[in-house]
Design an enzyme around this catalytic site. Structure first.
Site, PDB file in Angstrom:
ATOM      1  N   ARG A 116     -14.622  13.469   9.733  1.00  0.00           N
ATOM      2  CA  ARG A 116     -13.318  14.068  10.062  1.00  0.00           C
ATOM      3  C   ARG A 116     -13.009  15.214   9.126  1.00  0.00           C
ATOM      4  NH1 ARG A 116      -9.654   9.225   9.280  1.00  0.00           N
ATOM      5  NH2 ARG A 116      -7.999  10.766   9.547  1.00  0.00           N
ATOM      6  N   SER A 126      -7.570   4.138   9.884  1.00  0.00           N
ATOM      7  CA  SER A 126      -8.352   4.234   8.649  1.00  0.00           C
ATOM      8  C   SER A 126      -7.685   3.442   7.520  1.00  0.00           C
ATOM      9  CB  SER A 126      -8.496   5.721   8.275  1.00  0.00           C
ATOM     10  OG  SER A 126      -8.923   5.880   6.951  1.00  0.00           O
ATOM     11  N   LYS A 134      -8.755  -0.757   5.961  1.00  0.00           N
ATOM     12  CA  LYS A 134      -9.049  -1.126   4.573  1.00  0.00           C
ATOM     13  C   LYS A 134      -8.140  -2.251   4.084  1.00  0.00           C
ATOM     14  CE  LYS A 134      -9.196   3.348   3.988  1.00  0.00           C
ATOM     15  NZ  LYS A 134      -9.392   4.752   3.667  1.00  0.00           N
ATOM     16  N   ASP A 185     -15.360   3.385   8.339  1.00  0.00           N
ATOM     17  CA  ASP A 185     -14.298   4.313   7.930  1.00  0.00           C
ATOM     18  C   ASP A 185     -14.829   5.366   6.976  1.00  0.00           C
ATOM     19  OD1 ASP A 185     -11.497   5.243   7.525  1.00  0.00           O
ATOM     20  OD2 ASP A 185     -11.896   4.531   5.499  1.00  0.00           O
ATOM     21  N   HIS A 234       0.842  -1.200   0.000  1.00  0.00           N
ATOM     22  CA  HIS A 234       0.000   0.000   0.000  1.00  0.00           C
ATOM     23  C   HIS A 234       0.871   1.241   0.000  1.00  0.00           C
ATOM     24  CE1 HIS A 234      -3.331   2.695   0.845  1.00  0.00           C
ATOM     25  NE2 HIS A 234      -2.563   3.265   1.747  1.00  0.00           N
TER      26      HIS A 234
HETATM   27  N1  URA Z   1      -6.106   8.083   3.775  1.00  0.00           N
HETATM   28  C1  URA Z   1      -7.004   7.281   4.380  1.00  0.00           C
HETATM   29  O1  URA Z   1      -7.394   6.247   3.824  1.00  0.00           O
HETATM   30  N2  URA Z   1      -7.444   7.591   5.606  1.00  0.00           N
HETATM   31  C2  URA Z   1      -7.041   8.695   6.248  1.00  0.00           C
HETATM   32  O2  URA Z   1      -7.480   8.927   7.349  1.00  0.00           O
HETATM   33  C3  URA Z   1      -6.121   9.544   5.609  1.00  0.00           C
HETATM   34  C4  URA Z   1      -5.675   9.207   4.372  1.00  0.00           C
END
Ligand code: URA
Ligand code: CA
Length: 433
Positions: free
Chosen positions: A168, A183, A187, A161, A82
């Protein structure tokens, strides 16, 4: 349990239990806890941070809020990579076939680009016919047969999320290490990987502009991954200038093909070998990083990496003949050379603004609904540290519109040319447990 007590506990610097975290994530996802209470809790987290245990529990609560991809039918250690996002970051296109050529299964779930950063799916769709809308069964079968496949993001991955991120965004709580780390990791974990290699970018074109923040984020994500049983490590790499030469979808596919042939840009090649070696070691294809790099170099040299890329494209409907004839990729109607009127060294290339310049041509999206032009983008002819003379071409614009004065000016404004020969340190740190 009452949400107000959870907020008060975090406000006063306390540590939330797993039950409290599960309660608020479930309640928020299901619409039982209102935005204003969650906003308040997020601000308390912003100021009072979270312990390693809270971070791991928050991550897993978000994973459990939606679908989890089950990759258990795929043999071997499934390693995912990632990147926190950059400009001209062509690494996934190279790494997926490269690592698969060592028989490490690459089962990749990818997304599309937004803003100044590109997305792997858009890039791959520059190959005619290639598609990521495949069933989970087909995805699993392809990885078992060919060791590599890419699937689009499932609709119901980590809904908690999605909701939290949107909240946020409007409550000034995006920029919090525990919230960003959980976050991103939620994923990756929901996508099913056994092991995770993180490429945390730092510098102008990155989400984390300064290095200390990037290191803190990387350490937080590595801790979460390992605490929830996924072997995780991170590389901190520079996004002080765009990666490689190409920025834009079809142009990056061509750059990936060059790199898989061993003829790619130096920085992109170095980063792919570093990330690929980490993936190969985690995937059990090599005992040491040196051995892994030798093996990766070998599959580049003997053409197996390129062959793997062809099979991968073909298996998902793509026209694999582009690999031998890149002129079959979408081509822009016009090419314009951008010249400098200065002599000296390229001291700096403002990566984010260069990414925006490419997006202005239509290579990127401003909103999720925008259509993108797969053919257009930029090819940088000079990078940081290169010598330039007045009149030299610093970049080539690939465009489908005839007037590109705005893009040209943006490129000139964002190349700083002076008398200092700077060198960018590409790989800044490796973070393991
Ligand atoms: N990318 C994400 O997937 N989450 C975040 O909180 C910030 C950047
Ligand atoms: Ca690139």
């Amino acid at each position: 349990m009452r949400m107000v007590d959870i907020i008060a506990k975090k406000r006063d610097g306390g540590e939330l239990s797993k039950e409290e975290i599960d309660y608020f994530i479930t309640g928020y996802t299901e619409g039982d806890i209102p935005d204003y209470q969650v906003s308040s809790l997020l601000m308390a987290v912003f100021f009072n941070d979270m312990t390693e245990e809270e971070r791991a529990n928050l991550t897993m609560a978000m994973v459990k809020s939606g679908d989890e991809i089950d990759l258990s039918a795929i043999e071997g250690v499934k390693v995912d990579k990632h990147s926190t996002g950059g400009v001209g970051d062509t690494t996934t296109l190279v790494l997926a076939p490269l690592v698969a050529a060592l028989d490490v299964p690459v089962a990749k779930m990818s997304g599309r680009g937004l803003g100044h950063t590109g997305g792997t799916i858009d890039k791959l769709e520059a190959v005619e016919g290639f598609h990521v809308e495949i069933s989970e069964q087909e995805f699993t079968d392809l990885v078992n047969q060919n060791k590599v496949a890419v699937i689009g993001q499932s609709g119901n991955l980590t809904p908690a999320d999605k909701k939290l991120y949107a909240l946020r965004d409007v409550t000034a709580t995006v920029n919090s290490i525990p919230l960003i780390a959980s976050s991103i990791m939620s994923k990756k974990i929901a996508a099913g990987a056994d092991a995770i290699v993180l490429d945390v970018k730092t510098g102008d074109g990155a989400f984390m502009k300064n290095e200390e923040d990037a290191i803190a984020l990387a350490e937080a994500m590595v801790a979460i991954g390992n605490n929830v049983g996924r072997n995780t490590m991170a590389i901190i790499s520079s996004m002080a200038e765009p990666l490689g030469h190409a920025i834009g979808n079809a142009l990056e596919v061509k750059e990936a093909i060059d790199t898989l042939k061993g003829e790619g840009p130096e920085d992109l090649t170095a980063l792919c070998l570093e990330l690929g070696a980490q993936m190969a070691v985690l995937g059990g294809a090599a005992a040491t990083l040196d051995e892994a790099k030798e093996k990766l170099q070998a599959v580049i040299n003997d053409g197996r990496a390129l062959e793997k890329f062809k099979n991968f494209l073909e298996n998902q409907g793509g026209d694999a003949s582009v690999v031998d004839d890149v002129s079959r990729l979408p081509q822009a109607e016009y090419q314009f050379e951008v010249k400098t009127d200065k002599s000296g060294y390229v001291e700096e290339i403002a990566a984010e603004e260069i990414g925006i310049a490419s997006a202005m041509l239509g290579a990127g999206r401003q909103t999720k609904e925008d259509e993108i032009d797969l053919a257009v983008g930029l090819v940088l002819k000079k990078k940081v540290g290169d010598r330039v003379e007045a009149g030299d071409t610093i970049a080539v614009i690939h465009s489908n519109r005839e007037d590109v004065k705005d893009v040209e000016q943006k490129i000139i404004d964002n190349y700083r040319i002076g008398q200092t020969q700077n060198e960018i340190e590409l790989i800044k740190q490796v973070i393991t447990k």
